[in-house]
Scaffold this active site. Structure first.
Site, PDB file in Angstrom:
ATOM      1  N   ASP A  62      -5.041   5.890   6.950  1.00 48.39           N
ATOM      2  CA  ASP A  62      -5.419   4.875   5.989  1.00 48.39           C
ATOM      3  C   ASP A  62      -6.103   3.838   6.944  1.00 48.39           C
ATOM      4  OD1 ASP A  62      -5.536   3.064   3.962  1.00 48.39           O
ATOM      5  OD2 ASP A  62      -3.469   2.205   4.302  1.00 48.39           O
ATOM      6  N   ASP A 105      -0.886   3.226  15.549  1.00 44.25           N
ATOM      7  CA  ASP A 105      -1.330   1.893  15.338  1.00 44.25           C
ATOM      8  C   ASP A 105      -1.255   0.947  16.481  1.00 44.25           C
ATOM      9  OD1 ASP A 105      -2.206  -0.585  14.042  1.00 44.25           O
ATOM     10  OD2 ASP A 105      -2.241   0.589  12.155  1.00 44.25           O
ATOM     11  N   SER A 153       0.904  -1.130  -0.018  1.00 38.64           N
ATOM     12  CA  SER A 153       0.056   0.120  -0.030  1.00 38.64           C
ATOM     13  C   SER A 153       0.767   1.175  -0.030  1.00 38.64           C
ATOM     14  CB  SER A 153      -1.068   0.054   1.086  1.00 38.64           C
ATOM     15  OG  SER A 153      -0.268  -0.140   2.549  1.00 38.64           O
ATOM     16  N   ASP A 204      -5.043   4.774  20.007  1.00 34.14           N
ATOM     17  CA  ASP A 204      -6.418   4.871  19.099  1.00 34.14           C
ATOM     18  C   ASP A 204      -6.160   6.100  18.335  1.00 34.14           C
ATOM     19  OD1 ASP A 204      -8.789   4.987  17.633  1.00 34.14           O
ATOM     20  OD2 ASP A 204      -9.942   4.784  19.574  1.00 34.14           O
ATOM     21  N   LYS A 246     -12.788   4.292   2.592  1.00 36.08           N
ATOM     22  CA  LYS A 246     -13.336   3.051   2.088  1.00 36.08           C
ATOM     23  C   LYS A 246     -14.761   3.141   1.811  1.00 36.08           C
ATOM     24  CE  LYS A 246      -9.413   1.733   3.948  1.00 36.08           C
ATOM     25  NZ  LYS A 246      -8.142   1.575   3.225  1.00 36.08           N
ATOM     26  N   PRO A 299       1.940  -1.884   8.611  1.00 32.82           N
ATOM     27  CA  PRO A 299       3.110  -2.164   9.051  1.00 32.82           C
ATOM     28  C   PRO A 299       4.259  -0.994   8.714  1.00 32.82           C
ATOM     29  CG  PRO A 299       2.759  -3.504   7.077  1.00 32.82           C
ATOM     30  CD  PRO A 299       1.638  -2.766   7.325  1.00 32.82           C
ATOM     31  N   GLY A 300       3.562  -0.015   7.857  1.00 31.97           N
ATOM     32  CA  GLY A 300       4.444   0.906   7.494  1.00 31.97           C
ATOM     33  C   GLY A 300       4.714   1.664   6.232  1.00 31.97           C
ATOM     34  N   GLY A 301       4.097   1.107   5.287  1.00 30.27           N
ATOM     35  CA  GLY A 301       4.066   1.599   3.770  1.00 30.27           C
ATOM     36  C   GLY A 301       4.037   2.831   3.448  1.00 30.27           C
TER      37      GLY A 301
HETATM   38  C1  LIG Z   1      -4.948  -0.743   5.581  1.00 29.59           C
HETATM   39  S1  LIG Z   1      -3.849  -1.083   7.238  1.00 29.59           S
HETATM   40  C2  LIG Z   1      -2.570   0.426   6.965  1.00 29.59           C
HETATM   41  C3  LIG Z   1      -1.588  -0.017   6.007  1.00 29.59           C
HETATM   42  C4  LIG Z   1      -0.561   0.959   6.083  1.00 29.59           C
HETATM   43  N1  LIG Z   1      -1.037   2.236   5.504  1.00 29.59           N
HETATM   44  C5  LIG Z   1       0.584   0.763   5.387  1.00 29.59           C
HETATM   45  O1  LIG Z   1       0.997   1.245   4.317  1.00 29.59           O
HETATM   46  O2  LIG Z   1       1.497  -0.120   5.661  1.00 29.59           O
HETATM   47  C6  LIG Z   1      -5.033  -0.444   8.475  1.00 29.59           C
HETATM   48  C7  LIG Z   1      -4.515  -0.185   9.644  1.00 29.59           C
HETATM   49  O3  LIG Z   1      -5.401   0.626  10.406  1.00 29.59           O
HETATM   50  C8  LIG Z   1      -5.306   0.390  11.683  1.00 29.59           C
HETATM   51  N2  LIG Z   1      -6.555   0.835  12.553  1.00 29.59           N
HETATM   52  C9  LIG Z   1      -7.617   0.720  12.238  1.00 29.59           C
HETATM   53  N3  LIG Z   1      -8.398   1.124  13.563  1.00 29.59           N
HETATM   54  C10 LIG Z   1      -7.619   2.003  13.943  1.00 29.59           C
HETATM   55  C11 LIG Z   1      -7.707   3.156  15.039  1.00 29.59           C
HETATM   56  N4  LIG Z   1      -8.717   3.146  15.815  1.00 29.59           N
HETATM   57  N5  LIG Z   1      -6.563   3.437  15.570  1.00 29.59           N
HETATM   58  C12 LIG Z   1      -5.308   3.291  15.141  1.00 29.59           C
HETATM   59  N6  LIG Z   1      -5.211   2.197  14.137  1.00 29.59           N
HETATM   60  C13 LIG Z   1      -6.272   1.812  13.755  1.00 29.59           C
HETATM   61  C14 LIG Z   1      -5.189  -1.204  11.818  1.00 29.59           C
HETATM   62  O4  LIG Z   1      -4.456  -1.793  12.798  1.00 29.59           O
HETATM   63  C15 LIG Z   1      -4.385  -1.403  10.555  1.00 29.59           C
HETATM   64  O5  LIG Z   1      -3.002  -1.633  10.773  1.00 29.59           O
END
Ligand SMILES: C[S@@+](CC[C@H](N)C(=O)[O-])C[C@H]1O[C@@H](n2cnc3c(N)ncnc32)[C@H](O)[C@@H]1O
Length: 356
Positions: A275, A239, A187, A259, A304, A221-223
């Site tokens: 994201d 996260d 991503s 959060d 989304k 994970p950090g993309g």
């Molecule tokens: C699609 S992934 C993100 C991928 C990331 N942008 C990358 O490039 O690697 C969505 C992330 O949102 C996090 N997430 C969902 N709800 C959250 C919240 N309320 N607070 C913090 N993180 C949250 C999930 O743990 C998940 O790791």
């Protein structure tokens, strides 16, 4: 020119059609859109072909969310003879009454259309030679439109034009980005494309530069964080999930397991990126609150979209953001685009212009 052809993500024809009908109506043009499900394109026909001038003038590629490409087309040329497809397509190209800076042979971005791509490759050379012989190619004139032959099958194609500065500069409207080897997730390409789309151009180096600060909500994970640190930007990654070890070892990232809806930075940051997978209206509200609270100057975020009423949901989210910013007296530029690397989502960009 008789119609507008828009390329879009397969499955999003309904949204692309709703958007073009609404946009044309706002320009005072009545018409209808043909949008076959999963075909990867939409054809918009004004009732009065004379209205094409108003559309060519008023439609702005950057403002359209679901269109990957914006083309102004001549009527479909069908029943192309196997022995000579060049002559009828050349005649259609001539009907635009202009020369072209280039020609691209394209198909929709669907599995069925992929079978046509080898045909397009073979046909390109003879067509280009014929176009050149007819005196219609002027590759040194960047002001001229580009000619597109959009093939629906080997026997049917639209000849169409795109205007410089009002169209995607990628064949089929698909940016080809390299996947960086050290990026922790695929991503990462979404944010790379978003930066290209929303920041790009001349002031990219001013708005994305070493020493800036950013918050990445839903970072694991950090993309996305990787895209920021690779530009020398310090990131607070929020996260509960874990972050890529190599990325953390670079020393540019602080990871907070908290959060994303409650976190706010102590000092304003240059960028917010988000994201998190959540209801779009909740993300829209959160991003607007960040900007209204002057916690960031620019934001890039993903919405989304639900399976149904996606266009309506996007309008709802736009309304939430515009309402909150107006109440806070903040003038900002808000744009959405369904990027190539987006799936069931759109990417938003919010940039503060003036505060009261
Ligand atoms: C699609 S992934 C993100 C991928 C990331 N942008 C990358 O490039 O690697 C969505 C992330 O949102 C996090 N997430 C969902 N709800 C959250 C919240 N309320 N607070 C913090 N993180 C949250 C999930 O743990 C998940 O790791």
């Amino acid at each position: 020119m008789n119609l507008v052809v828009l390329y879009c993500r397969a499955g999003f024809e309904k949204e692309c059609a709703a958007e073009i009908c609404e946009t044309a109506e706002a320009l005072g043009v009545e018409g209808y859109a043909r949008a076959k499900p999963d075909s990867g394109y939409v054809a918009y026909h004004p009732h009065d072909p004379a209205a094409m001038a108003a559309l060519a003038d008023g439609l702005k590629w950057r403002r359209l969310v679901f269109a990957r490409q914006l083309l102004f087309a001549a009527p479909l040329v069908s029943d192309l003879p196997v022995g000579d497809r060049v002559t009828p397509l050349l005649a259609s190209a001539r009907s635009f009454g202009t020369r072209f800076r280039d020609v691209w042979l394209e198909t929709a971005d669907t599995n069925e259309a992929k079978e046509l791509s080898s045909f397009c490759k073979k046909f390109e050379k003879p067509f280009r030679i014929a176009l050149d012989k007819a005196g219609l190619l002027a590759p040194d004139d960047a002001e001229l439109p580009r000619l597109h032959l959009f093939f629906l099958g080997s026997a049917a194609a639209f000849a169409a034009i795109s205007q410089p500065g009002n169209a995607s500069d990628w064949p089929m409207g698909i940016p080809r980005l390299r996947m960086p080897r050290s990026a922790p997730s695929r991503s990462t390409q979404k944010l790379a494309e978003a930066f290209m789309e929303f920041v790009g151009g001349q002031n990219a180096s001013e708005r994305l530069r070493t020493g800036q600060t950013a918050v990445d909500l839903g970072a694991s994970p950090g993309g996305w964080t990787w895209q920021l640190t690779s530009r020398g930007i310090h990131v607070t990654a929020v996260d509960n999930g874990s972050m890529d070890k190599a990325l953390m070892a670079g020393g540019m990232v602080e990871h907070l397991k908290t959060d994303g809806f409650h976190y706010r930075p102590k000092r304003p940051v240059d960028w917010l990126v988000c994201d998190m997978v959540e209801k779009p209206a909740r993300i829209a509200g959160l991003v607007a609150d960040w900007v209204a609270g002057k916690h960031c100057k620019e934001a890039i975020f993903n919405l989304k979209l639900p399976m149904k009423k996606r266009y309506e949901e996007l309008r709802h989210c736009r309304g939430i953001i515009e309402g909150k910013l107006a109440a806070a007296g903040i003038e900002a530029r808000l744009r959405f685009k369904q990027l190539y690397h987006d799936r069931e989502e759109v990417t938003g960009h919010l940039r503060v212009l003036k505060t009261r």
